[in-house]
Design a protein around this motif. Structure first.
Motif, PDB file in Angstrom:
ATOM      1  N   GLY A   1       0.809  -1.212   0.000  1.00  0.00           N
ATOM      2  CA  GLY A   1       0.000   0.000   0.000  1.00  0.00           C
ATOM      3  C   GLY A   1       0.842   1.261   0.000  1.00  0.00           C
ATOM      4  O   GLY A   1       2.062   1.229  -0.139  1.00  0.00           O
ATOM      5  N   SER A   2       0.154   2.381   0.174  1.00  0.00           N
ATOM      6  CA  SER A   2       0.793   3.693   0.139  1.00  0.00           C
ATOM      7  C   SER A   2       0.426   4.493   1.374  1.00  0.00           C
ATOM      8  O   SER A   2      -0.630   4.266   1.992  1.00  0.00           O
ATOM      9  CB  SER A   2       0.345   4.464  -1.111  1.00  0.00           C
TER      10      SER A   2
ATOM     11  N   LEU B   1       4.759  -0.186  -0.075  1.00  0.00           N
ATOM     12  CA  LEU B   1       5.345  -0.343   1.247  1.00  0.00           C
ATOM     13  C   LEU B   1       5.667  -1.789   1.564  1.00  0.00           C
ATOM     14  O   LEU B   1       4.939  -2.713   1.184  1.00  0.00           O
ATOM     15  CB  LEU B   1       4.403   0.242   2.302  1.00  0.00           C
ATOM     16  N   LYS B   2       6.771  -1.962   2.265  1.00  0.00           N
ATOM     17  CA  LYS B   2       7.244  -3.287   2.659  1.00  0.00           C
ATOM     18  C   LYS B   2       7.228  -3.396   4.182  1.00  0.00           C
ATOM     19  O   LYS B   2       7.224  -2.392   4.886  1.00  0.00           O
ATOM     20  CB  LYS B   2       8.676  -3.506   2.150  1.00  0.00           C
TER      21      LYS B   2
ATOM     22  N   GLY C   1       8.512  12.454  15.950  1.00  0.00           N
ATOM     23  CA  GLY C   1       8.411  11.152  15.317  1.00  0.00           C
ATOM     24  C   GLY C   1       6.984  10.650  15.251  1.00  0.00           C
ATOM     25  O   GLY C   1       6.136  11.025  16.069  1.00  0.00           O
ATOM     26  N   ILE C   2       6.723   9.817  14.268  1.00  0.00           N
ATOM     27  CA  ILE C   2       5.388   9.247  14.096  1.00  0.00           C
ATOM     28  C   ILE C   2       5.534   7.812  13.613  1.00  0.00           C
ATOM     29  O   ILE C   2       6.399   7.503  12.795  1.00  0.00           O
ATOM     30  CB  ILE C   2       4.561  10.110  13.105  1.00  0.00           C
ATOM     31  N   GLN C   3       4.692   6.953  14.149  1.00  0.00           N
ATOM     32  CA  GLN C   3       4.807   5.530  13.841  1.00  0.00           C
ATOM     33  C   GLN C   3       4.174   5.200  12.506  1.00  0.00           C
ATOM     34  O   GLN C   3       3.054   5.632  12.204  1.00  0.00           O
ATOM     35  CB  GLN C   3       4.131   4.702  14.937  1.00  0.00           C
ATOM     36  N   VAL C   4       4.898   4.420  11.714  1.00  0.00           N
ATOM     37  CA  VAL C   4       4.362   3.819  10.501  1.00  0.00           C
ATOM     38  C   VAL C   4       4.545   2.313  10.641  1.00  0.00           C
ATOM     39  O   VAL C   4       5.666   1.834  10.845  1.00  0.00           O
ATOM     40  CB  VAL C   4       5.085   4.328   9.241  1.00  0.00           C
ATOM     41  N   THR C   5       3.452   1.598  10.541  1.00  0.00           N
ATOM     42  CA  THR C   5       3.483   0.147  10.666  1.00  0.00           C
ATOM     43  C   THR C   5       2.928  -0.479   9.397  1.00  0.00           C
ATOM     44  O   THR C   5       1.804  -0.153   8.992  1.00  0.00           O
ATOM     45  CB  THR C   5       2.677  -0.335  11.878  1.00  0.00           C
ATOM     46  N   VAL C   6       3.723  -1.339   8.787  1.00  0.00           N
ATOM     47  CA  VAL C   6       3.305  -2.041   7.581  1.00  0.00           C
ATOM     48  C   VAL C   6       2.998  -3.478   7.965  1.00  0.00           C
ATOM     49  O   VAL C   6       3.843  -4.175   8.535  1.00  0.00           O
ATOM     50  CB  VAL C   6       4.387  -1.990   6.502  1.00  0.00           C
ATOM     51  N   SER C   7       1.777  -3.906   7.663  1.00  0.00           N
ATOM     52  CA  SER C   7       1.353  -5.249   8.038  1.00  0.00           C
ATOM     53  C   SER C   7       1.259  -6.150   6.814  1.00  0.00           C
ATOM     54  O   SER C   7       1.067  -5.680   5.690  1.00  0.00           O
ATOM     55  CB  SER C   7      -0.001  -5.189   8.738  1.00  0.00           C
ATOM     56  N   SER C   8       1.372  -7.434   7.051  1.00  0.00           N
ATOM     57  CA  SER C   8       1.299  -8.388   5.939  1.00  0.00           C
ATOM     58  C   SER C   8      -0.130  -8.793   5.653  1.00  0.00           C
ATOM     59  O   SER C   8      -1.055  -8.473   6.380  1.00  0.00           O
ATOM     60  CB  SER C   8       2.105  -9.637   6.283  1.00  0.00           C
TER      61      SER C   8
END
Length: 125
Positions: free
Chosen positions: A16-17, A85-86, A118-125
């Motif tokens: 995704g983006s 995104l990975k 800072g800000i959290q970015v979480t990429v899920s599978s």
């Protein structure tokens, strides 16, 4: 004093983006090089994208072709658009800035002078 406030993080699926924004206070925004950095859990912080006052952009190899840094000097805002995104993009993302007098060699080699929270970015599978 420069204050940087990030927004736009969150949870996104792999592939995704996501777009991040950073609002900057203080003077001379248009003269300052800006950057996005990230720190994954257990890893060192790395600068992933830089944009100079003349809008030249530089990316770390791991995000090249997938991320775009841009700036709107009228809004004192810098953006990071991330595509494809990975899982390994999961990190806390920080907005950063150098002083208005920083030259290119400093921008490319020295750590920024100012940092956001800072800000959290979480990429899920």
């Amino acid at each position: 004093q420069v204050q940087l406030v990030e927004s736009g993080g969150g949870l996104v699926q792999a592939g995704g983006s996501l777009g991040l924004s950073c609002s900057a206070s203080g003077s001379s925004f248009r003269l300052r090089a800006m950057a996005w950095s990230r720190q994954a859990s257990g890893k060192q912080r790395e600068l992933v994208a830089r944009i100079t006052s003349s809008r030249a952009t530089y990316y770390v190899d791991s995000v090249k072709g997938r991320c775009t840094i841009s700036r709107d000097n009228d809004k004192n805002t810098v953006y990071l658009r991330m595509n494809s995104l990975k899982l390994e993009d999961t990190a806390v993302y920080y907005c950063a800035s150098w002083t208005a007098t920083a030259i290119l060699s400093t921008i490319m080699s020295a750590a920024p002078d100012y940092w956001g929270q800072g800000i959290q970015v979480t990429v899920s599978s």
